[in-house]
Design a protein around this motif. Structure first.
Motif, short mmCIF file in Angstrom:
data_model
loop_
_atom_site.label_atom_id
_atom_site.label_comp_id
_atom_site.label_asym_id
_atom_site.label_seq_id
_atom_site.Cartn_x
_atom_site.Cartn_y
_atom_site.Cartn_z
N TYR A 4 0.86 -1.18 0.00
CA TYR A 4 0.00 0.00 0.00
C TYR A 4 0.89 1.23 0.00
N LYS A 5 0.49 2.25 -0.77
CA LYS A 5 1.24 3.50 -0.83
C LYS A 5 0.23 4.65 -0.81
N GLY A 6 0.43 5.61 0.10
CA GLY A 6 -0.46 6.75 0.15
C GLY A 6 -0.11 7.69 1.29
N LYS A 7 -0.83 8.81 1.34
CA LYS A 7 -0.63 9.82 2.38
C LYS A 7 -1.48 9.45 3.59
N ILE A 8 -0.86 9.49 4.76
CA ILE A 8 -1.58 9.20 6.00
C ILE A 8 -2.45 10.40 6.34
N ASP A 9 -3.77 10.24 6.25
CA ASP A 9 -4.72 11.33 6.49
C ASP A 9 -5.13 11.43 7.95
N GLY A 18 -6.13 -3.88 27.60
CA GLY A 18 -5.01 -3.22 28.24
C GLY A 18 -3.86 -2.84 27.31
N ARG A 19 -3.98 -3.10 26.01
CA ARG A 19 -2.94 -2.75 25.06
C ARG A 19 -3.42 -1.67 24.11
N GLU A 20 -2.53 -0.74 23.81
CA GLU A 20 -2.87 0.31 22.86
C GLU A 20 -2.77 -0.24 21.44
N ARG A 21 -3.77 0.05 20.66
CA ARG A 21 -3.81 -0.35 19.25
C ARG A 21 -3.86 0.92 18.40
N ALA A 22 -3.24 0.86 17.23
CA ALA A 22 -3.22 2.03 16.34
C ALA A 22 -3.66 1.62 14.93
N TYR A 23 -4.35 2.54 14.28
CA TYR A 23 -4.85 2.34 12.92
C TYR A 23 -4.49 3.56 12.10
N LEU A 24 -3.89 3.34 10.93
CA LEU A 24 -3.61 4.42 10.00
C LEU A 24 -4.84 4.63 9.15
N GLN A 25 -5.18 5.88 8.88
CA GLN A 25 -6.40 6.19 8.13
C GLN A 25 -6.04 6.88 6.82
N PHE A 26 -6.66 6.41 5.74
CA PHE A 26 -6.43 6.94 4.41
C PHE A 26 -7.77 7.28 3.76
N VAL A 27 -7.82 8.39 3.03
CA VAL A 27 -9.02 8.79 2.30
C VAL A 27 -8.66 8.80 0.82
N MET A 28 -9.54 8.22 -0.01
CA MET A 28 -9.26 8.15 -1.44
C MET A 28 -10.57 8.15 -2.22
N GLY A 54 0.00 13.17 7.56
CA GLY A 54 0.52 14.00 6.48
C GLY A 54 1.71 13.38 5.77
N ALA A 55 2.30 12.33 6.33
CA ALA A 55 3.45 11.68 5.72
C ALA A 55 3.01 10.74 4.61
N MET A 56 3.88 10.54 3.63
CA MET A 56 3.67 9.53 2.61
C MET A 56 4.24 8.22 3.16
N ALA A 57 3.49 7.15 2.99
CA ALA A 57 3.91 5.86 3.52
C ALA A 57 3.81 4.81 2.42
N GLU A 58 4.71 3.83 2.48
CA GLU A 58 4.69 2.70 1.56
C GLU A 58 5.10 1.48 2.37
N PHE A 59 4.22 0.47 2.41
CA PHE A 59 4.49 -0.70 3.23
C PHE A 59 3.71 -1.91 2.74
N PRO A 60 4.26 -3.10 2.95
CA PRO A 60 3.53 -4.33 2.63
C PRO A 60 2.37 -4.50 3.60
N VAL A 61 1.26 -5.03 3.11
CA VAL A 61 0.10 -5.27 3.97
C VAL A 61 -0.33 -6.73 3.90
N LYS A 84 8.48 2.28 4.40
CA LYS A 84 8.97 3.62 4.11
C LYS A 84 7.95 4.67 4.57
N VAL A 85 8.43 5.65 5.33
CA VAL A 85 7.57 6.74 5.79
C VAL A 85 8.35 8.03 5.62
N SER A 86 7.78 8.98 4.84
CA SER A 86 8.44 10.27 4.65
C SER A 86 8.18 11.18 5.85
#
Length: 89
Positions: A4-9, A18-28, A54-61, A84-86
């Motif tokens: 996946y490649k795109g700007k993190i919105d 008890g564990r923190e979870r994170a989700y990257l969000q993209f709009v297209m 606001g960073a551009m990211a590229e990573f296997p999913v 990769k994260v700019s």
């Protein structure tokens, strides 16, 4: 390998068992021009602070299908160098 490649919105965090979870969000835009939303889970053992809004990211999913819904996650099967994260703009 699916990449996946795109700007993190946006970024959403929550706590589960008890564990923190994170989700990257993209709009297209979809094929009709309407906006659609995609969330990609960051694995629990990965530092989600490297992903800035606001960073551009590229990573296997990796993906899974549950009850007709597709869920995406940053792959844990690759080295951190393959993610990769700019700088955020």
């Amino acid at each position: 390998m699916l990449v996946y490649k795109g700007k993190i919105d946006g970024k959403r965090t929550s706590t589960y068992q008890g564990r923190e979870r994170a989700y990257l969000q993209f709009v297209m835009p979809d094929e009709t021009g309407a906006l659609k939303f995609l969330e990609v889970k960051v694995p629990d053992n990965m530092d989600h602070n490297r992903f800035k809004i606001g960073a551009m990211a590229e990573f296997p999913v990796d993906y899974s299908l549950v009850n007709g819904e597709i869920y995406f996650k940053v792959s844990e099967k690759v080295s951190p160098d393959e993610i990769k994260v700019s700088q955020a703009k």
